[in-house]
Design an enzyme around this catalytic site. Structure first.
Site, mmCIF file in Angstrom:
data_model
loop_
_atom_site.group_PDB
_atom_site.id
_atom_site.type_symbol
_atom_site.label_atom_id
_atom_site.label_comp_id
_atom_site.label_asym_id
_atom_site.label_seq_id
_atom_site.Cartn_x
_atom_site.Cartn_y
_atom_site.Cartn_z
ATOM 1 N N HIS A 150 44.008 43.971 38.357
ATOM 2 C CA HIS A 150 44.242 43.007 37.271
ATOM 3 C C HIS A 150 45.212 43.545 36.206
ATOM 4 C CE1 HIS A 150 41.488 40.370 39.107
ATOM 5 N NE2 HIS A 150 40.366 40.768 38.555
ATOM 6 N N HIS A 189 40.263 34.078 34.788
ATOM 7 C CA HIS A 189 39.080 34.777 35.294
ATOM 8 C C HIS A 189 37.795 34.226 34.681
ATOM 9 C CE1 HIS A 189 36.796 38.171 36.955
ATOM 10 N NE2 HIS A 189 37.891 38.503 37.622
ATOM 11 N N GLU A 210 39.317 32.063 41.507
ATOM 12 C CA GLU A 210 40.598 32.553 41.019
ATOM 13 C C GLU A 210 41.734 32.159 41.960
ATOM 14 O OE1 GLU A 210 40.205 36.859 40.066
ATOM 15 O OE2 GLU A 210 38.114 36.502 40.609
#
Length: 348
Positions: free
Chosen positions: A110, A180, A312
């Site tokens: 991420h 998220h 996601e």
């Protein structure tokens, strides 16, 4: 910052590195609303009715800004520069080895320690959108290129929350942004194991034990979601209940300006449903196995394992190291544009 939308309000919510943090609320005529903060361009709240007309929170979030500083689960945040994992925190671009920040054992996840989840965005509020923007400088987190990102949120009276990502870089780079949020349609202190999920995908990526793809595309098989209860997908592993952390390849890649139906999440008790549409090629489904928080003040479901599910929409994980995958390369001056649409509704 100018507020021109009559149904949008904004208040100061704290300070971070001498930068002001705001809480933005966008309310509908029936009292349903969404809230955002410019810290991480984060979705803080989505409050929508159930079948009986009662309004409840359906995403995990915090009542206080300070909780987001302690959060390690990316709750509601914008993820970038690259969603999901990149193996060995490195990749090769035009014969140059790019070294990233390793924040997930030896891997980068991420965006590493420089991820957008902990960045303070600028805000522009118009008559029809809340737009967050930032500039990520060349080599920040190891990524090449000065990258300008805009995250545009829209919200409708019919409970449709849209996210449009637009980005441009002055150097060739990679880019992969997502949201998220952890969804829990029950709206109470409950987990999500009784929710059912349909994913429009017949294929998925084979994942290793470290949640990185092996490089193989495989049939979903037992991993397929065809309106299955989430509880049916949980498995006991070494005395610990584990869920799903898989990337699904959506059945149809939409054309320019089109969205495809990625999945539908349902919760029978409240009658609530969530449909997700996207321009992205795939969907990461994560059942919140490692969800946790040491900070009091979560807004609805307990921030413990299986307290919420992440849906996601994104490009393929670790694609820079997988030549057989579609690539997420952004050329200089090329416009990156992808859309995620969350449609909430209830069954009478």
């Amino acid at each position: 910052m100018k507020v021109t939308a009559l149904n949008v309000s904004i208040k100061s919510w704290g300070l971070y590195n001498d930068q002001e943090i705001f809480l933005v609320k966008w309310e509908n005529s029936d009292g349903s609303y969404v809230e955002f903060t410019n810290y991480g361009a984060t979705i803080v709240s989505v409050v929508v009715p159930d079948a009986g007309g009662d309004l409840s929170q359906v995403v995990l979030g915090f009542n206080k800004f300070e909780a987001y500083l302690a959060d390690t689960c990316y709750i509601g945040s914008t993820v970038g520069r690259f969603a999901n994992r990149i193996s060995r925190a490195r990749f090769t671009l035009d014969d140059r080895e790019v070294l990233l920040e390793a924040n997930d054992n030896l891997n980068s996840n991420h965006g590493g320690f420089s991820g957008f989840n902990s960045k303070v965005f600028n805000i522009d509020i118009t008559s029809d959108a809340v737009i967050f923007s930032l500039i990520s400088e060349d080599e920040e987190g190891g990524y090449p290129g000065n990258l300008e990102l805009k995250v545009k949120y829209t919200w409708t009276e019919s409970y449709e929350l849209s996210i449009t990502y637009q980005a441009i870089s002055d150097k060739k780079t990679i880019a992969n942004f997502t949201n998220h949020s952890y969804f829990n349609l029950s709206g109470i202190n409950n987990n999500i194991t009784d929710h059912s999920l349909l994913v429009n995908a017949g294929k998925m990526l084979e994942m290793r034990e470290d949640y990185l793809p092996s490089g193989k595309v495989i049939p979903c098989g037992a991993g397929r979601f065809d309106s299955d209860k989430l509880s049916d997908k949980l498995v006991m592993n070494d005395g610990r209940l584990t869920g799903v952390n898989n990337y699904y390849i959506l059945d149809r890649r939409p054309g320019p300006g089109e969205l495809q139906h990625a999945c539908t999440l349902k919760e029978e008790t409240t009658g609530r449903s969530l449909e997700v549409f996207t321009s992205y090629p795939g969907l990461m489904v994560y059942t919140g196995d490692y969800l946790s928080s040491n900070f009091p003040g979560n807004r609805n479901a307990a921030l413990t394992e299986f307290g919420g599910i992440c849906l996601e929409c994104q490009h393929y994980p670790d694609s820079p190291n997988q030549p057989g995958f579609p690539q997420a390369i952004l050329e200089p001056a090329e416009l990156y544009e992808e859309v995620i649409l969350f449609k909430f509704f209830y069954n009478n």
